[in-house]
Design an enzyme around this catalytic site. Structure first.
Site, short mmCIF file in Angstrom:
data_model
loop_
_atom_site.label_atom_id
_atom_site.label_comp_id
_atom_site.label_asym_id
_atom_site.label_seq_id
_atom_site.Cartn_x
_atom_site.Cartn_y
_atom_site.Cartn_z
CG ASP A 196 40.82 36.78 41.69
OD1 ASP A 196 41.61 36.14 42.51
OD2 ASP A 196 41.59 37.35 40.75
CB ILE A 197 41.71 41.98 42.42
CG1 ILE A 197 40.83 42.30 43.71
CG2 ILE A 197 42.26 43.40 41.94
CD1 ILE A 197 41.64 42.97 44.87
CD GLU A 219 44.74 37.68 44.12
OE1 GLU A 219 45.37 37.36 43.10
OE2 GLU A 219 45.31 37.41 45.29
#
Length: 583
Positions: A457-458, A501
């Site tokens: 996950d960003i 994301e």
């Protein structure tokens, strides 16, 4: 019908023994004998699925267009299969029957002319410009079986070299050398006439005698009748085999055309094209080239068979390359030429050979609105002869059917591809990942191997969208996707956009150590990356990763994803920019 002709032949040949004017019954008797022989009950030839070149004679040629001729030998290529062995056996039976008929004709002819020492029939050999002894009847034991004559071999050679209509010599001083004898008997008379088919010399009938002036004009007339009968008999017998082959080839063509209208992949189309060509057309190298995508400018060799096939398989090209095949694809035009020096097929750096003497390139039209072809077929062979009109008649219909099937199948696969991939990154989507995951888990269970699962996950991605806008967020997502793909094995591991994301990675045949090493390598690559966003200074980002090692004992795929997601949640809640393994 056969019995009637044979009875008539017996009556007329019997009358000829009376001599004098009855001698003219000989040619008519032989004609009746031929028709009786040709109409006798025949064995049914087996179905042909592959061409052969066994002992096919060059006697038979059919005029196709202009001065072009095709022979059975040119129509047929040797292959190893049970069907080919059956057809080869049947062909040998036909050839033996022809030789036996010729021999019996020579025996009868010699019995009518007791001063004949040897009667022989020659057909063209496989070596161009040479004659080979096909059958003979002789009082001598010195006749050479399968003797070969060239244009320079004495009197008989003149029939080849000068295309004379007859040879009649009655006082050969000292006995001239005749090259179909092992030793040189004292032959003093010789008579010979050519066998003519389609205005071409296809053999010769030769008789000789130990007597002086043994033959005259009447002898030549009778010889011409024998030559006509022998040539017609062989021609019609071989034509029957040829017609059977062509009929079967068109049946195979129809079957392959039908196959193209069934559901298949693009790769299936390549294979079907290759299988059909191998069954119908002789070649020494077959290449199929295709563009990677419609309206693209690059592609690869999707199929190669024959000379240097391993080198050409999967060779890439662009439409800016200078090869003959590329030119045919760009112009959408068939090309055929004889090769006397190295010829570029795809690009200048390719491997060359001096074995190929002829090449045919046939583009496959997949879209009538396009100027260029998306696929081409290249057939190459050692023989310098052009491909016949019959062979082109077999190739063009299959090319048309393949083009239609290729266009339809590629359009279907493109829609399937679009449905299975994320439009922003080009990665497979959530649904497709689950399909691949299930398939890979079954394989891993069979082989007793592990699967590594990474959920990423960003970090603080919402801030990027809020600060720089959604276009900047799209740039970040695409860049992250590119980094993930570079850090795993593209042909083995699987990367997917899981949503928003989030990304998920499946590592095939992983260990706990390789799982953590890959995750750390990915995290470090993202951390070091400068993200180029329009109209602002490059920025740095981080990602958090949760990992879980799936062993063969763990069969619950949904739980495995849940464990990796829990590890990701822990990584984000304990400082971000880290890798956490579920335990």
């Amino acid at each position: 019908m056969s019995d009637i002709f044979l009875v008539l032949a017996g009556l007329m040949l019997g009358l000829s023994f009376l001599g004098g004017p009855y001698l003219w019954f000989i040619p008519f008797g032989i004609i009746a004998l031929v028709f009786g022989w040709l109409n006798r009950p025949k064995k049914i030839l087996p179905s042909l699925t592959r061409p052969i070149t066994d002992k096919l004679d060059r006697l038979v040629r059919i005029e196709s267009k202009g001065t072009e001729f095709i022979s059975l030998e040119e129509l047929i290529e040797e292959k190893s299969s049970q069907t080919v062995l059956q057809l080869s056996k049947s062909w040998q039976e036909v050839e033996n029957d022809v030789e036996q008929f010729i021999y019996e004709t020579l025996v009868f002819f010699k019995s009518m002319m007791p001063n004949v020492y040897t009667a022989a029939v020659f057909f063209p050999s496989k070596a161009p410009g040479y004659f080979e002894l096909k059958a003979f009847c002789s009082e001598s034991s010195d006749v050479l079986e399968k003797a070969t004559l060239s244009p320079s071999h004495g009197l008989v050679g003149q029939l080849i070299k000068k295309r004379v209509s007859r040879i009649l010599e009655g006082d050969i001083s000292g006995g001239k050398t005749l090259y179909y004898y092992q030793n040189n008997p004292p032959v003093h008379s010789i008579a010979a006439v050519p066998i003519i088919q389609n205005q071409q010399t296809r053999g010769a009938v030769v008789i000789d005698s130990l007597q002086h002036n043994a033959f005259d004009g009447e002898t030549i007339t009778l010889l011409k009748s024998v030559a006509k009968i022998v040539g017609t008999t062989a021609y019609m017998s071989y034509m029957k085999v040829k017609n059977h082959i062509e009929k079967d080839q068109y049946e195979v063509l129809y079957q392959y055309q039908q196959n193209f209208f069934h559901s298949m992949s693009v790769n299936d189309i390549y294979v079907h094209i290759a299988e059909y060509i191998k069954s119908a057309i002789p070649f020494d190298r077959l290449l199929i080239l295709a563009l990677d995508r419609p309206k693209g400018d690059s592609g690869r060799v999707v199929y190669a068979n024959g000379i240097d096939e391993e080198y050409f398989e999967n060779q890439t090209f662009t439409l800016s390359d200078e090869g003959l095949l590329i030119l045919s694809m760009i112009r959408n035009t068939p090309m055929e030429r004889s090769i006397e020096e190295p010829t570029i097929r795809i690009k200048r750096s390719e491997k060359q050979t001096d074995l190929i003497r002829h090449i045919l390139v046939l583009p496959i039209i997949t879209n009538s609105d396009e100027n260029k072809a998306e696929m081409v077929i290249s057939l190459e062979r050692r023989a310098p002869a052009r491909y016949s009109s019959h062979e082109m008649g077999l190739l063009k219909p299959i090319a048309g059917a393949a083009g239609f099937a290729f266009m339809r199948t590629r359009a279907f696969e493109e829609k399937e591809e679009q449905a299975s991939r994320d439009g922003l990154t080009g990665l497979i989507n959530h649904r497709t990942f689950h399909q691949k995951f299930r398939v890979e888990k079954l394989r891993a269970n069979r082989q007793g191997t592990n699967i590594g699962l990474l959920m990423t996950d960003i970090d603080k991605f919402k801030n990027i969208n809020d600060t720089y806008g959604h276009p900047a967020g799209d740039i970040v997502i695409r860049t992250i996707a590119s980094i993930l793909c570079k850090e795993v094995r593209n042909d083995i591991d699987v990367v997917a956009r899981y949503g928003g994301e989030e990304f998920v990675i499946m590592l095939v045949d992983a260990s706990s150590q390789s799982l953590r090493d890959t995750a750390e390598r990915i995290r470090h690559s993202v951390e070091q990356k400068l993200f180029e966003i329009e109209r602002i200074e490059p920025i740095r980002l981080t990602i958090s990763i949760g990992v879980f090692l799936i062993t063969p004992e763990h069969d619950d795929i949904r739980k495995a994803l849940e464990f990796a997601d829990k590890a990701l949640y822990k990584a984000k809640n304990t400082g971000r920019n880290k890798v956490v393994e579920y335990s």
